[in-house]
Design a protein around this motif. Sequence first.
Motif, mmCIF file in Angstrom:
data_model
loop_
_atom_site.group_PDB
_atom_site.id
_atom_site.type_symbol
_atom_site.label_atom_id
_atom_site.label_comp_id
_atom_site.label_asym_id
_atom_site.label_seq_id
_atom_site.Cartn_x
_atom_site.Cartn_y
_atom_site.Cartn_z
ATOM 1 N N ARG A 22 -64.689 -30.795 162.539
ATOM 2 C CA ARG A 22 -63.490 -31.384 161.957
ATOM 3 C C ARG A 22 -62.993 -30.528 160.816
ATOM 4 N NH1 ARG A 22 -63.145 -37.560 159.491
ATOM 5 N NH2 ARG A 22 -60.993 -37.986 160.116
ATOM 6 N N TYR A 78 -70.006 -38.006 153.512
ATOM 7 C CA TYR A 78 -70.588 -37.509 154.761
ATOM 8 C C TYR A 78 -71.998 -36.981 154.489
ATOM 9 C CZ TYR A 78 -65.687 -37.510 156.321
ATOM 10 O OH TYR A 78 -64.398 -37.860 156.620
ATOM 11 N N ILE A 102 -68.024 -29.683 158.781
ATOM 12 C CA ILE A 102 -66.689 -30.077 158.339
ATOM 13 C C ILE A 102 -66.073 -28.968 157.493
ATOM 14 C CG2 ILE A 102 -65.341 -31.765 157.045
ATOM 15 C CD1 ILE A 102 -67.551 -33.799 157.581
#
Length: 394
Positions: free
Chosen positions: A32, A95, A3
């Motif tokens: 992402r 996360y 990420i």
Amino acid sequence: MRIGILGGTFNPIHRAHMQMARIALESMALDRVLLMVAADPPHKRVAGAVDGAHRFRMAELAAAPFSNIAACDMELKRAGRSYTFDTLTGLKQLYPGAELFWIVGSDMLLDLPNWHRADELLQLAGIIALPRQGECKNDAAAAQALRQRFGARVALLDQTVDRISSTEIRERVFHALPVQSLAEPAVERYFYEEGLYLPDAVNALRAQMQRALSPKRYRHVMGAVRQAAALTQRYLEEAAPQERADLFERARLAALLHDCAKQMDEQRLAVLAGDDTPGAEPVWHAFAGAVVAKMTYGVRDEAVLRAIRLHTTGEANMTLLERIVYLADLTEPERNYPGAEDYRAHLGPDSGAAMRFALAGTIRRLGAQGAPVHPASLRAERYFQQDQREQDHD
């Protein structure tokens, strides 16, 4: 997951921000990218005190076309200063197991050691650095210094991003200059329609227009404001030197108020328009608009009032300001009527040629509909045709 996080006040978010997000996404095989909207950054204040809700919405609009880029309001929801260390700590909890990368412009590498809890921060996330065009001096040395001092994982990418700043966009909007090449269309539309970055006096008129119009008509008006800025820039060389200084502001004002009488009742329009040409009802709002702009909105500039009056019919011997407002109304980006793209495609470098094409097309369309053509439009068409013949003769 891998990420990436691109932080900023995003006031407003611009195309270079999105370039950074996309390049990092592709070059570093990220799953992402989060556009992290800062609430109260420690190194600078939010210019103009633009509310976080506005800045988050603009980030959402910029990210909307991309399935793997998203706006994040974590810092907006957290009270106090927006420290990157706290944000990364929160993301680690959100996360678990994800590999995090903080995305920065390479000019920030030298300053990273001064960030809050920098030594711990650089253990929580890797750094992805992208240079801006013409600004990559000593980047490699700065990256190596971070690796040696902190054991930081720094990826210095080769691709450069455009030199665009949010400050530049705010200043250009304030002075009625175009920003189409700097901000994504949806973002530009948003900050215009919300009145962000406009001078207070102009913003007051905008709010007054918003109250007077339907949402659809208001969106058209603000589209015309944006288009007027672009057309003024395009045709600026045609203006006399003494006209150029305030042409952008005049075009913005006329475009903003051009439909100020559009939603009045027909009886009042007839009185204010003062035009008894048979079949002229569809253009009454333009004639009445010049009166309303003066009486209700306080405009005293006769050049602006005349541009409002002529924005649907045109007229012989139109000034550059009048041409700009006529064409902006016809071709603003929210217009989607049949033929709108053709009109936009013919907005070449010469305003006279654009007017000839626009008038001919409008007159032809009215004829096909069996609708009357106002004499002013016929005079305008003859004028621009004659102007072309004189240019060809020269």
